[in-house]
Design an enzyme around this catalytic site. Sequence first.
Site, mmCIF file in Angstrom:
data_model
loop_
_atom_site.group_PDB
_atom_site.id
_atom_site.type_symbol
_atom_site.label_atom_id
_atom_site.label_comp_id
_atom_site.label_asym_id
_atom_site.label_seq_id
_atom_site.Cartn_x
_atom_site.Cartn_y
_atom_site.Cartn_z
ATOM 1 N N GLY A 142 -47.379 67.525 27.779
ATOM 2 C CA GLY A 142 -48.383 66.523 27.428
ATOM 3 C C GLY A 142 -48.007 65.123 27.898
ATOM 4 N N GLY A 200 -46.153 71.723 26.392
ATOM 5 C CA GLY A 200 -47.514 72.192 26.653
ATOM 6 C C GLY A 200 -47.710 72.705 28.068
ATOM 7 C CD GLU A 234 -42.767 70.671 22.376
ATOM 8 O OE1 GLU A 234 -43.483 71.062 23.295
ATOM 9 O OE2 GLU A 234 -41.798 71.327 21.940
ATOM 10 C CG ASP A 293 -47.885 71.121 20.857
ATOM 11 O OD1 ASP A 293 -46.905 71.209 21.620
ATOM 12 O OD2 ASP A 293 -48.833 70.342 21.058
#
Length: 385
Positions: free
Chosen positions: A72, A119, A142, A150
Amino acid sequence: MAQEVVIPNEEVVLGEELDHVRLITLNRPRQLNVISSKVVSLLADYLERWEKDNKAELIIIKGAGRAFSAGGDLKMFYDGRKSKDSCLEVVYRMYWLCYHIHTYKKTQVALVHGISMGGGASLMAPMKFSVVTEKTVFSTPEASIGFHTDCGFSYIHSHLPGHLGEYLALTGARLNGKELVAAGLATHFVPSEKLPELEKRLISLNSGDKNAVKSAIEEFSVEVQLDEDSVLNKKSIIDECFSKDSVAEIIKSFEAEASKEGNGWIGAVLKGLKRSSPTGLKITLRSIRDGRKQTLPESLKKEFRLTMNILRASISEDVYEGIRALTIDKDNAPKWDPPSLDQVEDEKVDLVFQPFKEDLEVLIPEKEESRWHGKYETTPYATSK
Protein backbone atom coordinates in the site's frame (compact mmCIF):
# COMPACT_ATOMS: atom_id res chain seq x y z
CA MET A 1 -9.98 10.74 -0.60
CA ALA A 2 -6.39 11.28 0.44
CA GLN A 3 -4.37 12.80 -2.35
CA GLU A 4 -1.95 10.56 -4.20
CA VAL A 5 0.88 11.79 -6.36
CA VAL A 6 0.28 10.56 -9.90
CA ILE A 7 2.19 11.91 -12.88
CA PRO A 8 -0.30 13.23 -15.48
CA ASN A 9 -1.06 10.74 -18.25
CA GLU A 10 0.95 8.04 -16.46
CA GLU A 11 -0.81 4.70 -16.79
CA VAL A 12 -0.32 3.15 -13.35
CA VAL A 13 -1.81 -0.17 -14.50
CA LEU A 14 -1.46 -1.46 -18.05
CA GLY A 15 -4.03 -3.92 -19.38
CA GLU A 16 -3.37 -5.75 -22.65
CA GLU A 17 -5.72 -8.06 -24.52
CA LEU A 18 -3.83 -10.68 -26.55
CA ASP A 19 -6.42 -13.00 -28.11
CA HIS A 20 -7.34 -15.35 -25.18
CA VAL A 21 -4.66 -13.94 -22.85
CA ARG A 22 -4.95 -10.81 -20.69
CA LEU A 23 -1.78 -9.18 -19.34
CA ILE A 24 -1.77 -6.79 -16.36
CA THR A 25 1.37 -4.78 -15.62
CA LEU A 26 1.66 -2.78 -12.39
CA ASN A 27 3.34 0.30 -13.81
CA ARG A 28 4.71 2.55 -11.07
CA PRO A 29 8.31 1.30 -11.13
CA ARG A 30 9.78 4.41 -9.49
CA GLN A 31 7.42 3.87 -6.54
CA LEU A 32 8.03 0.09 -6.50
CA ASN A 33 4.50 -0.40 -7.87
CA VAL A 34 2.80 0.60 -4.63
CA ILE A 35 -0.96 0.26 -4.55
CA SER A 36 -2.89 3.53 -4.74
CA SER A 37 -6.61 4.19 -5.12
CA LYS A 38 -6.20 4.47 -8.89
CA VAL A 39 -4.34 1.15 -9.04
CA VAL A 40 -7.12 -0.60 -7.10
CA SER A 41 -9.87 0.86 -9.30
CA LEU A 42 -8.11 -0.14 -12.52
CA LEU A 43 -7.37 -3.66 -11.28
CA ALA A 44 -11.01 -4.15 -10.29
CA ASP A 45 -12.26 -2.85 -13.65
CA TYR A 46 -9.96 -5.13 -15.64
CA LEU A 47 -10.64 -8.24 -13.55
CA GLU A 48 -14.41 -7.84 -13.59
CA ARG A 49 -14.53 -7.19 -17.32
CA TRP A 50 -12.28 -10.15 -18.14
CA GLU A 51 -14.02 -12.59 -15.83
CA LYS A 52 -17.24 -11.83 -17.72
CA ASP A 53 -15.53 -11.99 -21.14
CA ASN A 54 -15.82 -15.49 -22.61
CA LYS A 55 -12.84 -14.84 -24.85
CA ALA A 56 -10.52 -14.12 -21.90
CA GLU A 57 -9.07 -17.36 -20.52
CA LEU A 58 -5.69 -16.63 -18.95
CA ILE A 59 -4.80 -13.60 -16.78
CA ILE A 60 -1.12 -12.80 -16.21
CA ILE A 61 -0.02 -10.14 -13.72
CA LYS A 62 3.50 -8.74 -13.33
CA GLY A 63 5.29 -5.63 -12.08
CA ALA A 64 7.34 -3.17 -14.10
CA GLY A 65 10.93 -2.56 -12.99
CA ARG A 66 12.64 -4.18 -10.01
CA ALA A 67 9.53 -4.79 -7.90
CA PHE A 68 6.32 -6.73 -8.19
CA SER A 69 4.59 -4.51 -5.61
CA ALA A 70 5.82 -3.04 -2.33
CA GLY A 71 2.27 -2.87 -0.96
CA GLY A 72 0.00 0.00 0.00
CA ASP A 73 0.93 3.63 -0.63
CA LEU A 74 1.96 4.64 2.92
CA LYS A 75 2.36 8.31 2.01
CA MET A 76 -1.27 8.38 0.86
CA PHE A 77 -2.34 7.15 4.32
CA TYR A 78 -0.05 9.61 6.10
CA ASP A 79 -1.18 12.59 4.03
CA GLY A 80 -4.80 11.76 4.85
CA ARG A 81 -4.28 11.54 8.60
CA LYS A 82 -5.98 14.86 9.38
CA SER A 83 -9.01 14.32 7.11
CA LYS A 84 -11.68 12.03 8.50
CA ASP A 85 -11.85 8.71 6.64
CA SER A 86 -9.83 10.10 3.73
CA CYS A 87 -8.68 6.58 2.77
CA LEU A 88 -11.93 4.74 3.44
CA GLU A 89 -12.78 4.36 -0.25
CA VAL A 90 -9.46 2.81 -1.31
CA VAL A 91 -9.45 0.50 1.74
CA TYR A 92 -12.99 -0.68 1.03
CA ARG A 93 -12.27 -1.24 -2.66
CA MET A 94 -9.06 -3.16 -1.92
CA TYR A 95 -10.56 -5.62 0.56
CA TRP A 96 -13.59 -6.13 -1.68
CA LEU A 97 -11.18 -6.81 -4.57
CA CYS A 98 -9.11 -9.25 -2.46
CA TYR A 99 -12.12 -11.54 -2.19
CA HIS A 100 -12.54 -11.56 -5.99
CA ILE A 101 -8.87 -12.30 -6.56
CA HIS A 102 -9.05 -15.28 -4.17
CA THR A 103 -12.19 -16.63 -5.89
CA TYR A 104 -11.48 -15.63 -9.50
CA LYS A 105 -13.08 -17.82 -12.17
CA LYS A 106 -10.32 -17.63 -14.78
CA THR A 107 -6.80 -19.06 -14.61
CA GLN A 108 -4.38 -16.53 -13.10
CA VAL A 109 -0.58 -16.45 -13.15
CA ALA A 110 1.50 -13.98 -11.13
CA LEU A 111 5.08 -13.46 -12.35
CA VAL A 112 6.68 -12.17 -9.16
CA HIS A 113 10.11 -10.61 -9.65
CA GLY A 114 11.59 -8.49 -6.87
CA ILE A 115 9.75 -7.01 -3.90
CA SER A 116 6.34 -8.48 -3.04
CA MET A 117 5.29 -7.11 0.32
CA GLY A 118 2.14 -6.52 2.34
CA GLY A 119 -0.84 -5.72 0.14
CA GLY A 120 1.34 -6.22 -2.93
CA ALA A 121 1.69 -9.90 -2.02
CA SER A 122 -2.11 -10.20 -2.02
CA LEU A 123 -1.77 -10.07 -5.82
CA MET A 124 0.53 -13.10 -5.63
CA ALA A 125 -0.39 -15.56 -2.89
CA PRO A 126 -4.03 -16.31 -3.85
CA MET A 127 -3.29 -16.95 -7.54
CA LYS A 128 -3.74 -20.40 -9.08
CA PHE A 129 -0.11 -20.11 -10.18
CA SER A 130 2.44 -17.76 -8.60
CA VAL A 131 5.94 -17.85 -10.05
CA VAL A 132 8.84 -16.47 -8.00
CA THR A 133 12.56 -16.07 -8.65
CA GLU A 134 15.81 -15.84 -6.70
CA LYS A 135 15.23 -12.06 -6.56
CA THR A 136 11.76 -12.26 -5.01
CA VAL A 137 11.51 -10.80 -1.50
CA PHE A 138 8.32 -11.28 0.52
CA SER A 139 7.23 -9.94 3.90
CA THR A 140 4.19 -8.70 5.80
CA PRO A 141 5.80 -6.03 8.03
CA GLU A 142 2.69 -4.02 8.94
CA ALA A 143 2.70 -4.71 12.70
CA SER A 144 6.08 -3.04 13.05
CA ILE A 145 4.60 0.34 12.06
CA GLY A 146 1.48 0.13 14.21
CA PHE A 147 -0.75 -1.42 11.56
CA HIS A 148 -1.90 -5.04 11.13
CA THR A 149 -1.50 -7.89 8.64
CA ASP A 150 -4.23 -7.19 6.07
CA CYS A 151 -5.38 -7.71 2.47
CA GLY A 152 -6.46 -11.25 3.32
CA PHE A 153 -3.23 -12.21 5.08
CA SER A 154 -4.88 -12.63 8.47
CA TYR A 155 -6.62 -15.54 6.71
CA ILE A 156 -3.67 -16.72 4.59
CA HIS A 157 -1.12 -16.63 7.42
CA SER A 158 -3.46 -18.30 9.89
CA HIS A 159 -3.71 -21.28 7.54
CA LEU A 160 0.04 -21.81 7.11
CA PRO A 161 1.59 -24.88 8.80
CA GLY A 162 2.05 -24.67 12.57
CA HIS A 163 2.62 -21.13 13.82
CA LEU A 164 4.60 -19.84 10.85
CA GLY A 165 1.80 -17.32 10.22
CA GLU A 166 2.20 -15.69 13.61
CA TYR A 167 5.96 -15.57 13.08
CA LEU A 168 5.68 -13.86 9.68
CA ALA A 169 3.00 -11.43 10.84
CA LEU A 170 4.65 -10.36 14.11
CA THR A 171 8.27 -10.21 12.97
CA GLY A 172 7.82 -9.04 9.38
CA ALA A 173 10.44 -11.67 8.51
CA ARG A 174 11.46 -11.83 4.87
CA LEU A 175 11.16 -14.95 2.77
CA ASN A 176 13.01 -15.51 -0.51
CA GLY A 177 11.59 -17.22 -3.60
CA LYS A 178 12.59 -20.74 -2.59
CA GLU A 179 11.09 -20.25 0.88
CA LEU A 180 7.83 -18.96 -0.59
CA VAL A 181 7.39 -22.16 -2.59
CA ALA A 182 8.34 -24.34 0.37
CA ALA A 183 5.86 -22.48 2.61
CA GLY A 184 3.05 -22.77 0.07
CA LEU A 185 2.82 -19.02 -0.58
CA ALA A 186 3.95 -19.49 -4.19
CA THR A 187 3.66 -22.43 -6.59
CA HIS A 188 6.82 -22.40 -8.75
CA PHE A 189 10.41 -21.19 -8.68
CA VAL A 190 11.86 -20.02 -12.01
CA PRO A 191 15.33 -18.45 -12.40
CA SER A 192 14.90 -14.75 -13.17
CA GLU A 193 16.70 -14.93 -16.52
CA LYS A 194 14.02 -17.35 -17.73
CA LEU A 195 11.05 -15.22 -16.69
CA PRO A 196 10.70 -13.24 -19.98
CA GLU A 197 10.81 -16.51 -21.93
CA LEU A 198 8.15 -18.03 -19.65
CA GLU A 199 5.92 -15.01 -20.19
CA LYS A 200 6.21 -15.42 -23.98
CA ARG A 201 5.47 -19.15 -23.65
CA LEU A 202 2.31 -18.49 -21.61
CA ILE A 203 1.10 -15.90 -24.11
CA SER A 204 1.75 -18.30 -26.99
CA LEU A 205 -0.32 -20.98 -25.23
CA ASN A 206 -3.32 -18.74 -25.82
CA SER A 207 -5.33 -20.86 -23.38
CA GLY A 208 -6.50 -20.92 -19.80
CA ASP A 209 -6.36 -24.70 -19.55
CA LYS A 210 -4.87 -25.27 -16.08
CA ASN A 211 -2.94 -28.40 -17.04
CA ALA A 212 -1.43 -26.73 -20.08
CA VAL A 213 -0.46 -23.65 -18.06
CA LYS A 214 1.06 -25.82 -15.32
CA SER A 215 3.06 -27.84 -17.84
CA ALA A 216 4.35 -24.66 -19.49
CA ILE A 217 5.51 -23.24 -16.15
CA GLU A 218 7.14 -26.55 -15.20
CA GLU A 219 9.24 -26.41 -18.37
CA PHE A 220 11.03 -23.42 -16.83
CA SER A 221 10.79 -24.14 -13.11
CA VAL A 222 13.38 -25.82 -10.93
CA GLU A 223 12.98 -27.90 -7.81
CA VAL A 224 13.39 -25.95 -4.61
CA GLN A 225 16.18 -26.80 -2.17
CA LEU A 226 16.11 -24.68 0.98
CA ASP A 227 19.35 -23.13 2.19
CA GLU A 228 20.62 -24.74 5.37
CA ASP A 229 20.08 -21.57 7.43
CA SER A 230 16.52 -20.95 6.15
CA VAL A 231 14.08 -19.95 8.87
CA LEU A 232 11.78 -22.68 7.54
CA ASN A 233 14.27 -25.16 8.98
CA LYS A 234 13.62 -23.66 12.43
CA LYS A 235 10.02 -24.85 12.51
CA SER A 236 10.22 -26.50 15.95
CA ILE A 237 11.47 -23.28 17.57
CA ILE A 238 8.90 -21.13 15.76
CA ASP A 239 6.04 -23.44 16.71
CA GLU A 240 7.20 -23.60 20.33
CA CYS A 241 7.56 -19.83 20.76
CA PHE A 242 4.82 -18.44 18.52
CA SER A 243 2.12 -20.76 19.87
CA LYS A 244 2.09 -18.82 23.16
CA ASP A 245 -1.06 -16.96 24.17
CA SER A 246 0.27 -13.41 24.19
CA VAL A 247 2.94 -11.28 22.51
CA ALA A 248 4.75 -10.90 25.85
CA GLU A 249 4.86 -14.69 26.31
CA ILE A 250 6.05 -15.15 22.72
CA ILE A 251 8.93 -12.71 23.30
CA LYS A 252 9.84 -14.34 26.60
CA SER A 253 9.88 -17.80 25.01
CA PHE A 254 11.89 -16.51 22.04
CA GLU A 255 14.43 -14.93 24.43
CA ALA A 256 14.88 -18.27 26.17
CA GLU A 257 15.58 -19.97 22.83
CA ALA A 258 18.03 -17.20 21.82
CA SER A 259 20.34 -18.15 24.69
CA LYS A 260 20.78 -21.69 23.37
CA GLU A 261 23.70 -22.73 21.19
CA GLY A 262 23.11 -22.42 17.45
CA ASN A 263 20.28 -19.91 17.82
CA GLY A 264 22.21 -16.77 16.94
CA TRP A 265 19.69 -15.97 14.21
CA ILE A 266 17.07 -15.13 16.85
CA GLY A 267 18.88 -12.00 18.10
CA ALA A 268 18.13 -9.78 15.11
CA VAL A 269 14.54 -11.01 14.92
CA LEU A 270 14.01 -10.29 18.62
CA LYS A 271 15.48 -6.82 18.23
CA GLY A 272 12.99 -6.03 15.48
CA LEU A 273 10.08 -7.42 17.51
CA LYS A 274 10.97 -5.26 20.49
CA ARG A 275 11.21 -2.14 18.31
CA SER A 276 7.77 -2.70 16.81
CA SER A 277 4.57 -0.95 17.85
CA PRO A 278 3.19 -2.73 20.94
CA THR A 279 -0.34 -1.86 19.85
CA GLY A 280 0.30 -3.15 16.31
CA LEU A 281 1.72 -6.40 17.67
CA LYS A 282 -1.24 -7.08 19.97
CA ILE A 283 -3.82 -6.33 17.27
CA THR A 284 -1.95 -8.45 14.74
CA LEU A 285 -1.61 -11.53 16.96
CA ARG A 286 -5.30 -11.50 17.78
CA SER A 287 -6.24 -10.99 14.13
CA ILE A 288 -4.16 -13.99 13.00
CA ARG A 289 -5.59 -16.16 15.76
CA ASP A 290 -9.14 -15.08 14.82
CA GLY A 291 -8.33 -15.91 11.19
CA ARG A 292 -8.04 -19.59 12.05
CA LYS A 293 -11.73 -19.68 12.95
CA GLN A 294 -12.93 -17.37 10.17
CA THR A 295 -13.87 -17.73 6.54
CA LEU A 296 -12.10 -15.51 4.01
CA PRO A 297 -15.06 -13.04 3.86
CA GLU A 298 -15.15 -12.89 7.67
CA SER A 299 -11.42 -12.20 7.78
CA LEU A 300 -11.69 -9.42 5.18
CA LYS A 301 -14.59 -7.79 7.03
CA LYS A 302 -12.55 -7.92 10.24
CA GLU A 303 -9.51 -6.43 8.48
CA PHE A 304 -11.65 -3.57 7.16
CA ARG A 305 -12.81 -2.74 10.70
CA LEU A 306 -9.27 -2.93 12.04
CA THR A 307 -7.89 -0.71 9.28
CA MET A 308 -10.55 1.95 9.65
CA ASN A 309 -10.28 1.99 13.45
CA ILE A 310 -6.49 2.19 13.26
CA LEU A 311 -6.58 4.99 10.66
CA ARG A 312 -9.13 6.80 12.84
CA ALA A 313 -6.57 6.52 15.68
CA SER A 314 -9.36 5.17 17.85
CA ILE A 315 -6.93 3.74 20.43
CA SER A 316 -3.51 4.94 19.23
CA GLU A 317 -1.81 7.10 16.59
CA ASP A 318 1.00 4.57 16.20
CA VAL A 319 0.34 3.92 12.51
CA TYR A 320 1.07 7.55 11.62
CA GLU A 321 4.11 7.63 13.89
CA GLY A 322 5.34 4.41 12.30
CA ILE A 323 4.92 5.74 8.75
CA ARG A 324 6.58 9.03 9.77
CA ALA A 325 9.63 7.23 11.18
CA LEU A 326 9.92 4.82 8.25
CA THR A 327 9.10 6.88 5.16
CA ILE A 328 8.62 10.59 5.97
CA ASP A 329 11.45 11.65 8.30
CA LYS A 330 13.22 8.30 7.88
CA ASP A 331 14.77 8.55 11.34
CA ASN A 332 13.68 4.99 12.24
CA ALA A 333 13.02 6.22 15.78
CA PRO A 334 9.27 5.94 16.36
CA LYS A 335 7.83 7.01 19.70
CA TRP A 336 5.02 4.55 20.40
CA ASP A 337 1.99 5.44 22.49
CA PRO A 338 1.61 3.45 24.65
CA PRO A 339 5.34 2.59 24.64
CA SER A 340 5.20 -0.95 26.05
CA LEU A 341 3.13 -4.12 25.73
CA ASP A 342 1.96 -4.08 29.34
CA GLN A 343 0.46 -0.63 28.81
CA VAL A 344 -1.69 -1.71 25.84
CA GLU A 345 -4.97 -2.60 27.52
CA ASP A 346 -6.84 -5.63 26.22
CA GLU A 347 -10.12 -3.73 26.58
CA LYS A 348 -8.82 -1.10 24.15
CA VAL A 349 -7.70 -3.75 21.68
CA ASP A 350 -11.23 -5.19 21.90
CA LEU A 351 -12.59 -1.85 20.64
CA VAL A 352 -10.92 -2.03 17.22
CA PHE A 353 -12.41 -5.50 16.62
CA GLN A 354 -16.02 -4.47 17.30
CA PRO A 355 -18.32 -5.18 14.32
CA PHE A 356 -19.73 -2.24 12.38
CA LYS A 357 -23.42 -1.96 11.53
CA GLU A 358 -24.12 -4.54 8.84
CA ASP A 359 -24.44 -2.09 5.95
CA LEU A 360 -21.12 -0.46 6.94
CA GLU A 361 -19.12 -3.69 6.69
CA VAL A 362 -17.39 -4.68 3.44
CA LEU A 363 -20.32 -6.09 1.46
CA ILE A 364 -18.81 -9.26 0.01
CA PRO A 365 -21.24 -11.00 -2.36
CA GLU A 366 -20.92 -14.75 -1.95
CA LYS A 367 -23.80 -15.75 -4.26
CA GLU A 368 -22.84 -16.38 -7.86
CA GLU A 369 -25.65 -14.29 -9.35
CA SER A 370 -24.48 -11.21 -7.45
CA ARG A 371 -20.76 -11.93 -7.53
CA TRP A 372 -19.64 -8.43 -8.54
CA HIS A 373 -22.17 -6.55 -6.39
CA GLY A 374 -21.33 -4.81 -3.10
CA LYS A 375 -19.15 -2.16 -4.71
CA TYR A 376 -18.19 0.97 -2.84
CA GLU A 377 -20.57 3.04 -4.99
CA THR A 378 -23.59 1.20 -3.59
CA THR A 379 -22.62 1.56 0.09
CA PRO A 380 -23.85 4.19 2.57
CA TYR A 381 -20.28 5.50 2.60
CA ALA A 382 -20.62 6.69 -0.98
CA THR A 383 -24.29 7.64 -0.98
CA SER A 384 -24.01 9.75 2.17
CA LYS A 385 -21.33 12.04 0.72
